[in-house]
Motif scaffolding. Structure first.
Motif, PDB file in Angstrom:
ATOM      1  N   ALA A 148      29.848  73.678  45.848  1.00  0.00           N
ATOM      2  CA  ALA A 148      29.715  72.274  46.250  1.00  0.00           C
ATOM      3  C   ALA A 148      28.676  72.118  47.354  1.00  0.00           C
ATOM      4  CB  ALA A 148      31.071  71.741  46.716  1.00  0.00           C
ATOM      5  N   ALA A 149      28.660  73.062  48.296  1.00  0.00           N
ATOM      6  CA  ALA A 149      27.676  73.000  49.376  1.00  0.00           C
ATOM      7  C   ALA A 149      26.253  73.104  48.827  1.00  0.00           C
ATOM      8  CB  ALA A 149      27.939  74.112  50.386  1.00  0.00           C
ATOM      9  N   ALA A 150      26.057  74.017  47.880  1.00  0.00           N
ATOM     10  CA  ALA A 150      24.726  74.161  47.271  1.00  0.00           C
ATOM     11  C   ALA A 150      24.340  72.914  46.486  1.00  0.00           C
ATOM     12  CB  ALA A 150      24.701  75.390  46.369  1.00  0.00           C
ATOM     13  N   LEU A 151      25.339  72.280  45.868  1.00  0.00           N
ATOM     14  CA  LEU A 151      25.086  71.051  45.116  1.00  0.00           C
ATOM     15  C   LEU A 151      24.594  69.943  46.049  1.00  0.00           C
ATOM     16  CD1 LEU A 151      25.365  69.261  42.576  1.00  0.00           C
ATOM     17  CD2 LEU A 151      27.775  68.959  43.183  1.00  0.00           C
ATOM     18  N   TRP A 152      25.272  69.766  47.192  1.00  0.00           N
ATOM     19  CA  TRP A 152      24.857  68.740  48.152  1.00  0.00           C
ATOM     20  C   TRP A 152      23.449  69.008  48.673  1.00  0.00           C
ATOM     21  CZ3 TRP A 152      27.223  64.411  48.212  1.00  0.00           C
ATOM     22  CH2 TRP A 152      28.610  64.308  48.095  1.00  0.00           C
ATOM     23  N   ARG A 173      20.661  76.006  39.107  1.00  0.00           N
ATOM     24  CA  ARG A 173      20.395  74.880  40.001  1.00  0.00           C
ATOM     25  C   ARG A 173      21.511  73.856  39.803  1.00  0.00           C
ATOM     26  NH1 ARG A 173      16.162  77.639  38.731  1.00  0.00           N
ATOM     27  NH2 ARG A 173      14.292  77.678  40.048  1.00  0.00           N
ATOM     28  N   PRO A 174      22.472  73.775  40.733  1.00  0.00           N
ATOM     29  CA  PRO A 174      23.646  72.902  40.539  1.00  0.00           C
ATOM     30  C   PRO A 174      23.250  71.427  40.454  1.00  0.00           C
ATOM     31  CG  PRO A 174      24.033  74.498  42.300  1.00  0.00           C
ATOM     32  CD  PRO A 174      22.567  74.546  41.985  1.00  0.00           C
ATOM     33  N   LEU A 175      23.743  70.760  39.409  1.00  0.00           N
ATOM     34  CA  LEU A 175      23.468  69.337  39.208  1.00  0.00           C
ATOM     35  C   LEU A 175      24.713  68.482  39.355  1.00  0.00           C
ATOM     36  CD1 LEU A 175      21.117  69.543  36.083  1.00  0.00           C
ATOM     37  CD2 LEU A 175      20.466  69.434  38.496  1.00  0.00           C
ATOM     38  N   GLY A 176      25.902  69.073  39.204  1.00  0.00           N
ATOM     39  CA  GLY A 176      27.117  68.277  39.317  1.00  0.00           C
ATOM     40  C   GLY A 176      28.360  69.114  39.133  1.00  0.00           C
ATOM     41  N   LEU A 177      29.485  68.576  39.595  1.00  0.00           N
ATOM     42  CA  LEU A 177      30.808  69.181  39.392  1.00  0.00           C
ATOM     43  C   LEU A 177      31.685  68.176  38.668  1.00  0.00           C
ATOM     44  CD1 LEU A 177      31.314  70.907  42.853  1.00  0.00           C
ATOM     45  CD2 LEU A 177      31.382  72.084  40.637  1.00  0.00           C
ATOM     46  N   LEU A 189      21.347  73.542  35.924  1.00  0.00           N
ATOM     47  CA  LEU A 189      20.128  73.873  35.186  1.00  0.00           C
ATOM     48  C   LEU A 189      19.921  75.376  35.263  1.00  0.00           C
ATOM     49  CD1 LEU A 189      17.713  72.528  33.718  1.00  0.00           C
ATOM     50  CD2 LEU A 189      16.530  72.503  35.926  1.00  0.00           C
ATOM     51  N   ALA A 190      19.870  76.031  34.094  1.00  0.00           N
ATOM     52  CA  ALA A 190      19.695  77.483  34.033  1.00  0.00           C
ATOM     53  C   ALA A 190      18.770  77.805  32.867  1.00  0.00           C
ATOM     54  CB  ALA A 190      21.039  78.182  33.857  1.00  0.00           C
ATOM     55  N   GLU A 191      17.737  78.570  33.163  1.00  0.00           N
ATOM     56  CA  GLU A 191      16.785  78.978  32.129  1.00  0.00           C
ATOM     57  C   GLU A 191      16.251  77.774  31.363  1.00  0.00           C
ATOM     58  OE1 GLU A 191      18.875  81.860  29.829  1.00  0.00           O
ATOM     59  OE2 GLU A 191      18.796  83.408  31.392  1.00  0.00           O
ATOM     60  N   PHE A 212      15.508  73.135  45.331  1.00  0.00           N
ATOM     61  CA  PHE A 212      14.978  72.638  44.062  1.00  0.00           C
ATOM     62  C   PHE A 212      15.075  71.121  44.039  1.00  0.00           C
ATOM     63  CE2 PHE A 212      19.505  72.807  43.282  1.00  0.00           C
ATOM     64  CZ  PHE A 212      19.768  71.748  42.426  1.00  0.00           C
ATOM     65  N   ASP A 213      14.306  70.499  43.176  1.00  0.00           N
ATOM     66  CA  ASP A 213      14.348  69.046  42.975  1.00  0.00           C
ATOM     67  C   ASP A 213      15.190  68.739  41.741  1.00  0.00           C
ATOM     68  OD1 ASP A 213      12.666  68.473  45.148  1.00  0.00           O
ATOM     69  OD2 ASP A 213      10.883  68.908  43.921  1.00  0.00           O
ATOM     70  N   ARG A 214      16.113  67.785  41.878  1.00  0.00           N
ATOM     71  CA  ARG A 214      16.914  67.379  40.722  1.00  0.00           C
ATOM     72  C   ARG A 214      16.016  66.756  39.656  1.00  0.00           C
ATOM     73  NH1 ARG A 214      22.403  66.722  41.078  1.00  0.00           N
ATOM     74  NH2 ARG A 214      22.346  64.973  39.623  1.00  0.00           N
ATOM     75  N   PRO A 215      16.316  67.013  38.384  1.00  0.00           N
ATOM     76  CA  PRO A 215      15.530  66.377  37.312  1.00  0.00           C
ATOM     77  C   PRO A 215      15.605  64.858  37.435  1.00  0.00           C
ATOM     78  CG  PRO A 215      16.975  68.096  36.433  1.00  0.00           C
ATOM     79  CD  PRO A 215      17.371  67.893  37.855  1.00  0.00           C
TER      80      PRO A 215
END
Length: 325
Positions: A148-152, A173-177, A189-191, A212-215
């Motif tokens: 969650a911390a990485a997501l924020w 790259r975490p986009l959501g939970l 996002l992976a590969e 990273f930048d969110r899509p």
């Protein structure tokens, strides 16, 4: 004064403002501190000019002087974000936001007019959301907080993940939970593609130090809905034709949810004994056999022939195992 103690003093003040008279043990339980700490905090509020009264006796406790209200209720960024979890204290705690959510709720209640604050308390007293399903403990999710911390913070993670085909390591790259039926899922996002991971199967996570930048335009709710539809379509590999007794008709929606309810809606008319025929979408044969056996003698599989034979073999094996010597 430390920021932590300042937040606690404000929370104590708002508790007294929102709830009226409270005892030291009640305040200690709400603030998750010792009673001795409550005594010290009440003294600190008094020294700061807040009119806190101490009533003695069986009905005693601490209260604010009648008519005193504070408007010091500005929400921090974290508190504002936590309000979206206001109906889910358990998941908020899993995410490490339990104390932040409690503080945000106190501030919102303090800022409401008296009649609206009373209505909010009545709603909280009368409605509670319990996300996990019956008879199933929630998955242990030791990696949820760092995820969650990485997501924020939009940080790339290196994860060690256990799949049914074996373990893998990759950068995500975490986009959501998503919390589904008491189970947490990470959408990431992976590969170069968006994938879903069950958080309880994350064996280890570590930050790479990379941001990273969110899509642009990524919609978590839309992705989850579409992903769920694809999964359901992939799992449903056939249609079973069943005869159901009157009791079996009551069991079908209990065991198969919405799919069972839809099957009953399109059922034919009952025969002389009250049995009806339905068509029910099912998964692969091995899974379907186990699912259909949950209906016991209240259902008969009449097609397709391969599924009927598979159920018959399972029933014969059970009869052999449990039959008399």
């Amino acid at each position: 004064m430390s920021p932590m103690r300042a937040d606690r003093l404000l929370s104590l003040l708002l508790l007294l403002q929102n709830r009226g008279r409270m005892t030291a043990p009640e305040l200690a339980a709400e603030l998750e501190v010792s009673v001795r700490t409550v005594y010290r905090d009440v003294e600190a509020l008094g020294a700061a000019g807040v009119p806190v009264c101490a009533d003695r006796g069986p009905e005693g406790g601490y209260r604010l002087v009648d008519g005193y209200r504070t408007r010091l209720t500005g929400l921090t960024d974290a508190e504002a974000g936590s309000l979206f979890l206001a109906g889910m204290p358990g998941p908020a705690r899993d995410l490490g936001l339990g104390a932040v959510l409690a503080s945000a709720q106190l501030k919102v209640q303090a800022a409401l007019p008296a009649e609206l604050a009373g209505q909010a308390r009545r709603v909280q007293e009368r409605f509670h959301l319990d996300a996990p399903a019956w008879f199933r403990e929630a998955d242990p999710v030791p990696c949820l907080e760092p995820v969650a911390a990485a997501l924020w913070e939009r940080r790339v993670l290196r994860v060690h993940y256990r799949r049914w085909r074996g373990e893998v390591r990759r950068e995500v790259r975490p986009l959501g939970l998503v919390l589904k039926g008491g189970i947490w899922y990470l959408v990431a996002l992976a590969e170069e593609s968006v994938r879903t991971y069950r958080v309880s199967r994350l064996l280890a996570v570590e930050e790479t130090g990379e941001l990273f930048d969110r899509p642009a335009g990524f919609d978590l709710a839309a992705y989850w809905e579409e992903s769920s539809r694809r999964l359901e379509a992939a799992l449903q590999q056939g249609v079973a034709r069943l005869r159901l007794s009157p009791r079996g008709q009551r069991l079908l929606p209990m065991q198969f949810g919405a799919a069972g309810a839809r099957a009953l809606q399109s059922a034919g008319g009952p025969d002389a004994d009250g049995w009806v025929e339905v068509e029910l979408p099912v998964e692969a044969e091995a899974v379907a056999v186990g699912d259909l056996l949950r209906l016991g003698p209240e259902a008969e599989v009449i097609g397709p022939p391969e599924l009927r034979q598979a159920v018959a073999r399972a029933v014969a094996a059970l009869a052999d195992r449990y039959g008399q010597p």
